[in-house]
Design an enzyme around this catalytic site. Structure first.
Site, PDB file in Angstrom:
ATOM      1  N   SER A 148     -26.010  27.707 -69.749  1.00 33.36           N
ATOM      2  CA  SER A 148     -25.042  26.971 -70.585  1.00 33.36           C
ATOM      3  C   SER A 148     -24.010  27.897 -71.212  1.00 33.36           C
ATOM      4  CB  SER A 148     -25.781  26.205 -71.696  1.00 33.36           C
ATOM      5  OG  SER A 148     -26.526  27.091 -72.511  1.00 33.36           O
ATOM      6  N   ASN A 205     -34.669  25.277 -79.439  1.00 29.92           N
ATOM      7  CA  ASN A 205     -34.457  23.825 -79.584  1.00 29.92           C
ATOM      8  C   ASN A 205     -33.908  23.446 -80.958  1.00 29.92           C
ATOM      9  OD1 ASN A 205     -35.516  23.864 -77.070  1.00 29.92           O
ATOM     10  ND2 ASN A 205     -37.442  22.831 -77.578  1.00 29.92           N
ATOM     11  N   HIS A 253       1.474 -11.651 -77.940  1.00 30.49           N
ATOM     12  CA  HIS A 253       1.545 -11.781 -76.464  1.00 30.49           C
ATOM     13  C   HIS A 253       2.771 -11.058 -75.900  1.00 30.49           C
ATOM     14  CE1 HIS A 253      -1.508 -14.984 -76.873  1.00 30.49           C
ATOM     15  NE2 HIS A 253      -0.791 -15.306 -77.944  1.00 30.49           N
ATOM     16  N   SER A 283      13.142  14.649 -64.625  1.00 35.92           N
ATOM     17  CA  SER A 283      12.588  14.562 -63.277  1.00 35.92           C
ATOM     18  C   SER A 283      13.152  15.692 -62.430  1.00 35.92           C
ATOM     19  CB  SER A 283      12.960  13.205 -62.685  1.00 35.92           C
ATOM     20  OG  SER A 283      13.032  13.278 -61.285  1.00 35.92           O
ATOM     21  N   GLN A 291     -28.679  19.769 -73.001  1.00 40.95           N
ATOM     22  CA  GLN A 291     -27.699  20.853 -72.859  1.00 40.95           C
ATOM     23  C   GLN A 291     -26.411  20.347 -72.210  1.00 40.95           C
ATOM     24  OE1 GLN A 291     -28.878  24.938 -71.457  1.00 40.95           O
ATOM     25  NE2 GLN A 291     -27.819  24.301 -69.610  1.00 40.95           N
TER      26      GLN A 291
END
Ligand code: ARG
Length: 518
Positions: free
Chosen positions: A44, A127, A173, A294, A339
């Protein structure tokens, strides 16, 4: 496809000392060497980078406690603390040692030997340590995110103050509904974000609890003091049940949920900025610094930052779903599955923090096109609801019948290409006569006010409504709440700093005792 060993650290000829170290501290005499592919697969260390300084601090706090309880000899404990202090924050970690916890222990043992350094993991386990470290890093993230959120709220409130009388069409809406003000609309976004702040502050108290001392799952026979370690590390209390302490990640899922909701709110805001900056809406002019163009269409100004906030919300949902799925079938107590949950926390926190900051910076510079907003307000049928209400007020026609009458009027106006104003003048009285048999007359001033969007907004001064006075009241109230939320962060940071000072004093006093002994 297999793992490319040729570029893995395992390809290097391991020196004997290194192999011995790994075998000594990690696998003991119980297991033979880990297969390199399994070691890479299960390590990890990549996401453990977030945990390094917390893990070092936890080790020190735990050792202070062991010394104070007379479990570890003062001098030996002090040597461990010194070795921990020498570990650089940007420690290079070896994946063969699995994780940050074993890397740090290995460095201490390397420095002071395993007679002394071998005491480092007494009465604790990876742990409880990992669960504790995650909570420490997460609480800092919460404070940073809450602080950024406050800055965002401040900017939105400022934009509200500037736009208390800027009229705009309100939508339902995505169709023109009723006139509102831009301040009223922006404040709606603010209030959602304010609730995001509340949620994070509320969740903080479930994060800032210490699992330390739970050890692997069943605590220890040594008479450790869990509260002392919790105190030194700035926690407000313990995750008491030792099995719960190492098994749970609900605190993390809670924060990712908070962030998922928060990102949803930022995404809805961003979506509106994207929509409003279209040629069709032209309500918003995005700042050039937050737009791109662009590579082929030179006219383009793309609202890319807002687009990505929208996309990144989805990534946080993915993290949330992954975390929930990892937990849902996991037997108690610790399993290595946990983990794999951890990187989802850091990814969510980083995404959210950067999204809030960039949205805040952009929003400071967004220009709202008041002229265009006014044009939209004037051209629409936005005052139709108020016209219904006027008929109820002035003519005592019931709401439903008035609603029907104005519906007919709007239909006729649209068919004949008339504005609502024109239709009121030319057709309203006839429609009422035809439908109710009543001959009515409404004073011109009443009709003028009915069709005036500013009057429409002003009259809606009910609590929470769009009238400038009411929105201004709400903004002032939110500003006061914001001050309190800034204070909350200051208090939390103060309490963490206070714990840090206590922590440093404890180390100093150990050093003093050692000095006087020499
Ligand atoms: N690297 C582990 C994690 O992140 C630490 C705990 C490992 N515990 C164990 N028993 N293997 O969760």
């Amino acid at each position: 496809m297999g793992i490319a060993y040729s570029c893995s650290p395992f390809n290097a000829i391991q020196d004997e000392k290194e192999v011995k170290l790994i075998m000594d501290i990690l696998r003991g005499k119980r297991l033979s060497e880990f297969s390199p592919d399994a070691a890479i697969y299960t390590s990890s260390i990549d996401s453990d980078k977030f945990l390094v300084s917390s893990v070092i601090k936890i080790n020190k706090a735990h050792m202070i406690m062991l010394i104070k309880r007379g479990i570890v000899d003062l001098e030996e404990g002090y040597n461990c603390i010194q070795a921990l202090e020498d570990i650089p924050k940007d420690i290079t970690m070896d994946p063969k040692l699995e994780d940050v916890h074993m890397n740090i222990e290995a460095q201490v043992i390397e420095k002071v030997g395993d007679v002394i350094g071998g005491q480092l993991n007494l009465a604790k386990s990876r742990n409880d340590q990992v669960a504790t470290a995650i909570r420490m890093v997460l609480r800092d993230f919460i404070l940073d995110i809450a602080s950024s959120l406050n800055h965002l709220r401040e900017v939105i409130l400022k934009r509200c103050e500037e736009n208390l009388t800027t009229l705009m069409p309100g939508y339902t809406h995505l169709q023109h509904a009723q006139p509102i003000t831009l301040a009223h609309h922006l404040l709606a976004h603010h209030d959602a974000i304010m609730r995001d702040s509340e949620r994070l502050m509320e969740s903080y108290k479930r994060v800032n609890l210490s699992p330390m001392g739970a050890c692997a799952l069943a605590t220890t026979g040594f008479k450790i003091d869990r509260n002392m370690v919790a105190d030194l590390l700035g926690f407000d209390g313990l995750v008491e049940n030792s099995i719960d302490a190492v098994s749970t990640r609900d605190f993390a899922v809670e924060i990712i949920s908070d962030l998922a909701i928060l990102m949803t709110n930022l995404s809805r805001f961003s979506e509106e900025l994207v929509l409003w900056s279209t040629q069709e809406f032209s309500i918003v002019e995005m700042p050039e610094e937050y737009s791109s163009t662009s590579s082929i269409m030179p006219q383009k100004k793309n609202p890319v930052v807002a687009e990505l906030i929208r996309a990144k919300a989805s990534k946080v949902y993915g993290n949330l779903m992954a975390s929930l799925s990892i937990l849902k079938s996991l037997p108690y107590s610790y399993n290595l599955d946990l983990q794999d949950l951890t990187p989802n926390i850091w990814d969510s926190c980083q995404i959210t923090l950067t999204s809030i900051n960039v949205l805040k910076n952009m929003l400071e510079k967004v220009k709202f096109n008041e002229k265009r907003l006014m044009e939209l307000v004037k051209n629409g049928m936005l005052m139709a609801t108020e016209l219904v209400d006027t008929l109820v007020r002035e003519q005592k026609i019931s709401f439903r019948i008035s609603h029907r009458i104005v519906g007919m009027l709007v239909k006729k106006a649209l068919n004949e290409g008339k504005s609502l104003e024109q239709a009121v003048k030319e057709d309203l009285i006839n429609i009422i006569k035809e439908n109710t048999g009543k001959s009515i007359s409404i004073p011109e001033e009443v009709l003028r006010k009915t069709l005036d969007p500013i009057e429409n907004v002003k009259i809606r001064s009910v609590k929470g409504g769009p009238s400038p006075d009411e929105v201004s009241r709400m903004v002032r109230e939110r500003q006061k709440a914001l001050e309190k939320d800034y204070e909350w962060i200051i208090k939390k940071r103060e309490s963490l700093n206070f714990a840090d000072e206590k922590f440093s004093k404890e180390i100093l006093s150990i050093k003093e005792v050692i000095k006087t002994r020499k």
